[in-house]
Write an enzyme that holds these catalytic residues in place. Structure first.
Site, short mmCIF file in Angstrom:
data_model
loop_
_atom_site.label_atom_id
_atom_site.label_comp_id
_atom_site.label_asym_id
_atom_site.label_seq_id
_atom_site.Cartn_x
_atom_site.Cartn_y
_atom_site.Cartn_z
CG ASN A 1 -43.47 -11.49 17.31
OD1 ASN A 1 -44.11 -11.30 16.27
ND2 ASN A 1 -42.15 -11.59 17.33
CE LYS B 1 -41.22 -15.21 16.69
NZ LYS B 1 -39.94 -15.81 16.92
CG HIS C 1 -38.19 -9.89 16.85
ND1 HIS C 1 -37.52 -10.95 16.28
CD2 HIS C 1 -38.94 -10.40 17.86
CE1 HIS C 1 -37.86 -12.06 16.93
NE2 HIS C 1 -38.71 -11.75 17.89
CD GLU D 1 -37.73 -14.25 14.55
OE1 GLU D 1 -38.82 -13.76 14.22
OE2 GLU D 1 -37.63 -15.18 15.39
CD GLU E 1 -38.01 -11.05 22.15
OE1 GLU E 1 -38.97 -11.71 22.52
OE2 GLU E 1 -37.78 -10.79 20.96
N GLY F 1 -37.24 -19.13 20.19
CA GLY F 1 -37.68 -20.26 19.37
C GLY F 1 -36.83 -21.52 19.53
CB SER G 1 -37.91 -20.65 24.95
OG SER G 1 -37.34 -20.84 23.67
C1 PEP Z 1 -40.01 -13.87 19.93
O1 PEP Z 1 -39.78 -14.14 18.77
O2 PEP Z 1 -40.19 -12.69 20.27
C2 PEP Z 1 -40.04 -14.96 20.90
C3 PEP Z 1 -39.89 -14.66 22.16
O3 PEP Z 1 -40.21 -16.24 20.39
P1 PEP Z 1 -40.39 -17.58 21.25
O4 PEP Z 1 -41.33 -17.29 22.39
O5 PEP Z 1 -40.97 -18.56 20.27
O6 PEP Z 1 -39.04 -17.96 21.73
#
Ligand code: PEP
Length: 250
Positions: A9, A11, A95, A97, A167, A173, A212
């Site tokens: 992803n 973003k 997601h 966000e 998630e 992040g 992460s």
């Molecule tokens: C995400 O935004 O879907 C995600 C998993 O981000 P990150 O791997 O940076 O934590």
């Protein structure tokens, strides 16, 4: 047998040139990946560019969201049917966000899910609890509400082609990855929720972990029985890291 899926992803990141570089870095190492399916989800505006770069390459394409509308006076929106025209297989929806910054509710996410399925694409439905919700012991309730919003409206059959991504919001992040045991516990619960309605769908659906994930922690996560791949943010922007995670699924 569930084939692991490692989906990037991207973003709100990238430019025409950085994306070309990233794809060529991934392509150089692609033959080392012999187990996982790879997918990349660029910003909408770059879908056509990435579609061209991936011609004849065994990497799937996806979008990061879609509208909850089909067409009409909805300035700034992009419909699932439009995304389909650019060779996409996947659309990420729900997601955290989108839920927390842009206000997508469980109902909006369910409507988007239906648009994705109706257009023959595969939704990657993201679910996950905040740190506060986890600390208050509400993880299971939050996630079952997020899943049930789709189940109640469209039934378990809507999940036949879907992917779910667990998630935890506190892990996205932040560098604070869920432990393999924490992730496995939630993944198992999600599968059991579906299993109560349809054993075949539950056994076949891929449930990804996101938050992460890095090459260093991917192996242990991917070894868990109910973790079928990863939805990758930051680490998907570096070819070596993205491939490193995919190799952990080999
Ligand atoms: C995400 O935004 O879907 C995600 C998993 O981000 P990150 O791997 O940076 O934590």
């Amino acid at each position: 047998m569930r084939q692991p899926l490692v989906a990037g992803n991207w973003k709100l990141n990238g430019s025409l040139s950085s994306i070309s570089e990233l794809i060529s870095g991934i392509r150089e190492q692609l033959l080392t990946v012999n187990n996982a399916e790879l997918a990349v989800c660029p910003p909408y505006i770059y879908l056509s560019h990435v579609q061209e770069l991936l011609e004849g390459v065994n990497i799937s394409l996806g979008a990061q969201d879609c509208s909850d509308q089909e067409s009409g006076a909805y300035t700034g929106e992009v419909a699932a049917a439009m995304i389909k025209e650019f060779g996409c297989k996947y659309i990420i929806i729900g997601h955290s966000e989108r839920r927390h910054i842009y206000g997508d509710t469980n109902d909006t996410v369910a409507t988007k899910f239906a648009h994705v399925v109706k257009n023959g694409l595969t939704p990657i439905l993201c679910v996950g609890e905040t740190l506060e919700e986890r600390e208050e012991g509400h993880t299971e309730v939050v996630i079952s509400k997020q899943i049930n919003a789709v189940l109640d409206l469209f039934g378990v059959e809507a999940f036949r082609k879907a992917v779910i991504a667990y998630e935890p919001v506190w892990a996205i992040g932040t560098g604070q990855v869920a432990t393999p045991a924490q992730a496995q516990e939630v993944h198992e619960e999600i599968r059991l929720t579906l299993d109560a309605q349809n054993k075949d769908i539950a056994a076949n659906i891929r449930i990804l972990y996101g938050g992460s994930m890095k090459p260093e922690n991917a192996k242990e996560l991917l070894q868990q029985p109910d973790i079928d791949g990863g939805l990758i943010g930051g680490a998907a922007l570096k070819a070596d890291d993205f491939i490193g995670i995919a190799l952990a699924a080999n």
